[in-house]
Design an enzyme around this catalytic site. Sequence first.
Site, PDB file in Angstrom:
ATOM      1  N   GLY A  88     -47.521  -0.775  11.218  1.00  0.00           N
ATOM      2  CA  GLY A  88     -46.984  -2.050  10.788  1.00  0.00           C
ATOM      3  C   GLY A  88     -48.038  -3.115  10.600  1.00  0.00           C
ATOM      4  O   GLY A  88     -48.083  -3.788   9.566  1.00  0.00           O
ATOM      5  N   SER A 101     -38.653   6.145   8.916  1.00  0.00           N
ATOM      6  CA  SER A 101     -38.397   4.945   9.714  1.00  0.00           C
ATOM      7  C   SER A 101     -39.542   3.943   9.640  1.00  0.00           C
ATOM      8  O   SER A 101     -39.374   2.786  10.039  1.00  0.00           O
ATOM      9  CB  SER A 101     -38.145   5.333  11.176  1.00  0.00           C
ATOM     10  N   ASN A 102     -40.701   4.364   9.128  1.00  0.00           N
ATOM     11  CA  ASN A 102     -41.842   3.449   8.997  1.00  0.00           C
ATOM     12  C   ASN A 102     -41.684   2.500   7.812  1.00  0.00           C
ATOM     13  O   ASN A 102     -42.258   1.399   7.801  1.00  0.00           O
ATOM     14  CB  ASN A 102     -43.144   4.232   8.785  1.00  0.00           C
ATOM     15  N   LEU A 103     -40.949   2.927   6.805  1.00  0.00           N
ATOM     16  CA  LEU A 103     -40.981   2.243   5.509  1.00  0.00           C
ATOM     17  C   LEU A 103     -40.319   0.876   5.524  1.00  0.00           C
ATOM     18  O   LEU A 103     -40.494   0.093   4.591  1.00  0.00           O
ATOM     19  CB  LEU A 103     -40.333   3.133   4.444  1.00  0.00           C
ATOM     20  N   LYS A 112     -51.116   9.458   7.916  1.00  0.00           N
ATOM     21  CA  LYS A 112     -51.212   8.059   7.520  1.00  0.00           C
ATOM     22  C   LYS A 112     -52.613   7.687   7.037  1.00  0.00           C
ATOM     23  O   LYS A 112     -52.763   6.945   6.061  1.00  0.00           O
ATOM     24  CB  LYS A 112     -50.798   7.149   8.681  1.00  0.00           C
ATOM     25  N   ASN A 168     -49.877   0.120  22.172  1.00  0.00           N
ATOM     26  CA  ASN A 168     -49.792   0.582  23.562  1.00  0.00           C
ATOM     27  C   ASN A 168     -50.964   0.032  24.371  1.00  0.00           C
ATOM     28  O   ASN A 168     -52.051  -0.212  23.835  1.00  0.00           O
ATOM     29  CB  ASN A 168     -49.760   2.109  23.626  1.00  0.00           C
ATOM     30  N   CYS A 221     -41.992  -0.793  19.775  1.00  0.00           N
ATOM     31  CA  CYS A 221     -41.164  -1.179  18.634  1.00  0.00           C
ATOM     32  C   CYS A 221     -40.114  -0.123  18.314  1.00  0.00           C
ATOM     33  O   CYS A 221     -39.030  -0.452  17.826  1.00  0.00           O
ATOM     34  CB  CYS A 221     -42.043  -1.433  17.414  1.00  0.00           C
ATOM     35  N   CYS A 265     -30.509   5.934  27.452  1.00  0.00           N
ATOM     36  CA  CYS A 265     -30.936   4.974  26.429  1.00  0.00           C
ATOM     37  C   CYS A 265     -30.760   5.650  25.072  1.00  0.00           C
ATOM     38  O   CYS A 265     -29.866   6.480  24.891  1.00  0.00           O
ATOM     39  CB  CYS A 265     -32.372   4.526  26.664  1.00  0.00           C
TER      40      CYS A 265
END
Length: 379
Positions: free
Chosen positions: A39, A67-69, A84, A129, A191, A336
């Site tokens: 990101g 899910s990154n887009l 990447k 992290n 995130c 969760c």
Amino acid sequence: MFSKEELERYSRHLILEEFGLEAQKKLKKSKVLVVGAGGLGSPVLLYLAAAGVGTIGIVDFDRVDASNLQRQVLYGVNQEGKLKAEAARERLLELNPFININIYNTTLTADNALDIIKNYDIVADGTDNFPTRYLINDACCILDKVNVFASIFRFEGQVTVFNYKNEKGEHGPNYRDLYPEPPPPNLVPNCAEAGVLGVLPGIIGSLQANEVIKVIAEIGETLSGRLFIFDAKFFSTRTLKIFKRPNQKAIKELINYEQFCGIKSTIETKNKNSMKTMTVQELKALQDSGEVFQLIDVREAHEVAVSTLGGLHIPMGDIPMNANKINTDTKVVIHCRSGGRSGAIVDFLEKTHGWDNLYNLAGGINAYAKEIDTNLTVY
């Protein structure tokens, strides 16, 4: 030094009185390492490449996922599944063929950090992290490199410049001056667990790129000694001062950062105590049996609004002050989204309260929706 095509490309820089040809030359000679091509890395890499930074290094081991887009604008659907770093290099050279791109398809570790970072002038930390943030900081201090730092979380972003040497040759604060100790392991969701507003990395990453360019070009005033905080939800900003801690020990060597941040010891504790887990099939059988037990959902409120398994809702960050609501005389199943946050909570409660009646739901509500109740909406 510049071709006709380059002069045309950088013309808007060249006509800036405070920037001009000399600053552009500095950019071309510079070498910047970007750690994390996600990101934050997306806007940082795009703008550094467009600006004409001569050599850009990219450290990232991950692959592009759908899910990154939503926020990683460096990639498109055609890059899904690609590494990447490789996808980023291809895109950046399309944007500016007059620069050099070095890629490192690996995790930055204490074993390779010094060898990689020593070849660059500046590091842009776009990681998510704590172990890697401390690692980058310490390597930059050892090698006397500037660390331009940024972070994002939900609606908030932060930017600053660490280990910057001023005109007097004095170093500014580093990451350990701001955060001398890491937070309790796994109690701060990333995130993927807490979410992030898609446009936020673009805003913060652009500010991060701006600081990198200012440091290289030696223009303006950097954020050294200041932490800029932006809240996208309320469009508010704050700038806090960062001071060097007088008793901070000099950083002379790299350490085991997972152990320092408590991650390794947490894993060892889990293994030693044999943390109890429960499969979704076992949970369904427990629900059907009529046995009294407690089910606790540690996701955020907006996640629970989409789908729920029932039971008691206590967000992860509120667990420490609500531990009195947790049963001690029945089975307690904590869940969760996928099992990460709930596992951290089980470990935390076992260590702080010594309870042995806690179960972590393996795979979380996502596994339940996939294997038990396909009508559940999850994301």
